[in-house]
Design a protein around this motif. Sequence first.
Motif, PDB file in Angstrom:
ATOM      1  N   VAL A 190       7.879 -24.969  15.771  1.00 38.16           N
ATOM      2  CA  VAL A 190       7.539 -24.678  14.382  1.00 38.16           C
ATOM      3  C   VAL A 190       8.839 -24.431  13.628  1.00 38.16           C
ATOM      4  O   VAL A 190       9.631 -23.572  14.003  1.00 38.16           O
ATOM      5  N   SER A 191       9.086 -25.216  12.593  1.00 37.10           N
ATOM      6  CA  SER A 191      10.297 -25.080  11.789  1.00 37.10           C
ATOM      7  C   SER A 191      10.160 -23.983  10.753  1.00 37.10           C
ATOM      8  O   SER A 191      11.081 -23.204  10.540  1.00 37.10           O
ATOM      9  N   GLN A 192       9.019 -23.963  10.082  1.00 38.39           N
ATOM     10  CA  GLN A 192       8.798 -22.945   9.054  1.00 38.39           C
ATOM     11  C   GLN A 192       7.323 -22.848   8.725  1.00 38.39           C
ATOM     12  O   GLN A 192       6.596 -23.825   8.818  1.00 38.39           O
ATOM     13  N   VAL A 193       6.921 -21.643   8.345  1.00 41.81           N
ATOM     14  CA  VAL A 193       5.554 -21.416   7.868  1.00 41.81           C
ATOM     15  C   VAL A 193       5.530 -20.555   6.613  1.00 41.81           C
ATOM     16  O   VAL A 193       4.473 -20.241   6.109  1.00 41.81           O
TER      17      VAL A 193
ATOM     18  N   PRO B 298      12.951 -35.645  15.369  1.00 48.97           N
ATOM     19  CA  PRO B 298      11.946 -36.099  14.403  1.00 48.97           C
ATOM     20  C   PRO B 298      11.271 -34.887  13.764  1.00 48.97           C
ATOM     21  O   PRO B 298      11.021 -33.878  14.426  1.00 48.97           O
ATOM     22  N   ILE B 299      10.967 -34.999  12.484  1.00 47.78           N
ATOM     23  CA  ILE B 299      10.438 -33.873  11.721  1.00 47.78           C
ATOM     24  C   ILE B 299       9.064 -34.226  11.157  1.00 47.78           C
ATOM     25  O   ILE B 299       8.821 -35.365  10.748  1.00 47.78           O
ATOM     26  N   GLY B 300       8.192 -33.248  11.118  1.00 47.63           N
ATOM     27  CA  GLY B 300       6.879 -33.408  10.500  1.00 47.63           C
ATOM     28  C   GLY B 300       6.650 -32.287   9.512  1.00 47.63           C
ATOM     29  O   GLY B 300       6.904 -31.123   9.826  1.00 47.63           O
ATOM     30  N   LEU B 301       6.208 -32.629   8.324  1.00 46.00           N
ATOM     31  CA  LEU B 301       5.946 -31.634   7.281  1.00 46.00           C
ATOM     32  C   LEU B 301       4.513 -31.769   6.791  1.00 46.00           C
ATOM     33  O   LEU B 301       3.962 -32.865   6.753  1.00 46.00           O
ATOM     34  N   SER B 302       3.927 -30.641   6.387  1.00 43.05           N
ATOM     35  CA  SER B 302       2.627 -30.701   5.733  1.00 43.05           C
ATOM     36  C   SER B 302       2.844 -31.217   4.320  1.00 43.05           C
ATOM     37  O   SER B 302       3.968 -31.486   3.909  1.00 43.05           O
ATOM     38  N   ASP B 303       1.793 -31.329   3.588  1.00 46.82           N
ATOM     39  CA  ASP B 303       1.895 -31.798   2.210  1.00 46.82           C
ATOM     40  C   ASP B 303       2.763 -30.851   1.395  1.00 46.82           C
ATOM     41  O   ASP B 303       2.438 -29.671   1.276  1.00 46.82           O
TER      42      ASP B 303
ATOM     43  N   MET C 214      24.901 -14.090   9.995  1.00 48.34           N
ATOM     44  CA  MET C 214      23.814 -14.908   9.512  1.00 48.34           C
ATOM     45  C   MET C 214      23.027 -15.413  10.713  1.00 48.34           C
ATOM     46  O   MET C 214      23.613 -15.758  11.728  1.00 48.34           O
ATOM     47  N   ALA C 215      21.729 -15.448  10.552  1.00 46.87           N
ATOM     48  CA  ALA C 215      20.897 -15.915  11.656  1.00 46.87           C
ATOM     49  C   ALA C 215      19.509 -16.254  11.140  1.00 46.87           C
ATOM     50  O   ALA C 215      19.082 -15.748  10.114  1.00 46.87           O
ATOM     51  N   MET C 216      18.834 -17.091  11.875  1.00 46.89           N
ATOM     52  CA  MET C 216      17.430 -17.352  11.639  1.00 46.89           C
ATOM     53  C   MET C 216      16.872 -17.939  12.917  1.00 46.89           C
ATOM     54  O   MET C 216      17.428 -18.881  13.477  1.00 46.89           O
ATOM     55  N   GLY C 217      15.794 -17.373  13.399  1.00 48.66           N
ATOM     56  CA  GLY C 217      15.160 -17.898  14.591  1.00 48.66           C
ATOM     57  C   GLY C 217      14.318 -19.120  14.273  1.00 48.66           C
ATOM     58  O   GLY C 217      14.127 -19.488  13.115  1.00 48.66           O
ATOM     59  N   ASP C 218      13.803 -19.758  15.302  1.00 47.73           N
ATOM     60  CA  ASP C 218      12.887 -20.870  15.100  1.00 47.73           C
ATOM     61  C   ASP C 218      11.606 -20.340  14.470  1.00 47.73           C
ATOM     62  O   ASP C 218      11.092 -19.305  14.860  1.00 47.73           O
ATOM     63  N   GLY C 219      11.096 -21.049  13.506  1.00 48.28           N
ATOM     64  CA  GLY C 219       9.824 -20.704  12.899  1.00 48.28           C
ATOM     65  C   GLY C 219       9.920 -19.625  11.849  1.00 48.28           C
ATOM     66  O   GLY C 219       9.312 -18.579  11.976  1.00 48.28           O
ATOM     67  N   GLU C 220      10.655 -19.883  10.798  1.00 52.17           N
ATOM     68  CA  GLU C 220      10.814 -18.923   9.700  1.00 52.17           C
ATOM     69  C   GLU C 220       9.444 -18.428   9.236  1.00 52.17           C
ATOM     70  O   GLU C 220       8.600 -19.208   8.842  1.00 52.17           O
ATOM     71  N   VAL C 221       9.232 -17.104   9.280  1.00 50.32           N
ATOM     72  CA  VAL C 221       7.938 -16.541   8.915  1.00 50.32           C
ATOM     73  C   VAL C 221       8.001 -15.593   7.719  1.00 50.32           C
ATOM     74  O   VAL C 221       6.982 -15.227   7.167  1.00 50.32           O
TER      75      VAL C 221
ATOM     76  N   ASN D 165      -1.329 -28.204  11.599  1.00 49.17           N
ATOM     77  CA  ASN D 165      -1.871 -29.363  12.312  1.00 49.17           C
ATOM     78  C   ASN D 165      -1.374 -30.665  11.696  1.00 49.17           C
ATOM     79  O   ASN D 165      -1.053 -31.618  12.405  1.00 49.17           O
ATOM     80  N   VAL D 166      -1.326 -30.706  10.372  1.00 50.67           N
ATOM     81  CA  VAL D 166      -0.812 -31.897   9.680  1.00 50.67           C
ATOM     82  C   VAL D 166       0.658 -32.098  10.020  1.00 50.67           C
ATOM     83  O   VAL D 166       1.091 -33.199  10.348  1.00 50.67           O
ATOM     84  N   ALA D 167       1.434 -31.021   9.956  1.00 53.99           N
ATOM     85  CA  ALA D 167       2.859 -31.117  10.273  1.00 53.99           C
ATOM     86  C   ALA D 167       3.077 -31.567  11.715  1.00 53.99           C
ATOM     87  O   ALA D 167       3.944 -32.405  11.993  1.00 53.99           O
ATOM     88  N   MET D 168       2.294 -31.039  12.641  1.00 52.21           N
ATOM     89  CA  MET D 168       2.430 -31.415  14.050  1.00 52.21           C
ATOM     90  C   MET D 168       2.106 -32.884  14.255  1.00 52.21           C
ATOM     91  O   MET D 168       2.828 -33.606  14.940  1.00 52.21           O
ATOM     92  N   ARG D 169       1.004 -33.342  13.651  1.00 52.74           N
ATOM     93  CA  ARG D 169       0.645 -34.762  13.791  1.00 52.74           C
ATOM     94  C   ARG D 169       1.754 -35.661  13.250  1.00 52.74           C
ATOM     95  O   ARG D 169       2.094 -36.682  13.859  1.00 52.74           O
TER      96      ARG D 169
END
Length: 126
Positions: free
Chosen positions: A106-109, A51-56, A1-8, A69-73
């Motif tokens: 980036v955690s996920q997109v 600390p975590i940031g999520l978009s809407d 099992m594996a997953m890199g940073d930034g699930e795409v 951008n929202v998630a980053m802010r």
Amino acid sequence: MAMGDGEVALTAMEGSLRGTFRLTVCKPGDGMAPSVAYRYPFAETEDSWIPIGLSDPDAGVGGQVSDLNVAMRRAVVNALDFLQHDEGLSRAVAYAYLSAASNFIVSQVVDRTVGVHALIRKSDLR
């Protein structure tokens, strides 16, 4: 099992796990969890605060959009609040620290909700 940073993609190499968890109820003001954790997702490892940031999460409802951008802010503001209120840094010093020494990832997109998280090394502040 594996997953890199930034699930795409929709899935990573995933598998079944069984885990044992120990849950602790933390009440605001008891010092057991960072103050930001009572109003927004926050994680911690042995070496880092996260600390975590999520978009809407509703992706467009109420004028918000699923936007990195929202998630980053939100990740930056949550990190600033943590460093100021829980670690005692001034807001200006916290901002300078985040820019110079922390990592934002980036955690996920892949889903409607996109995410960014910060890695703040505990060793930098202890």
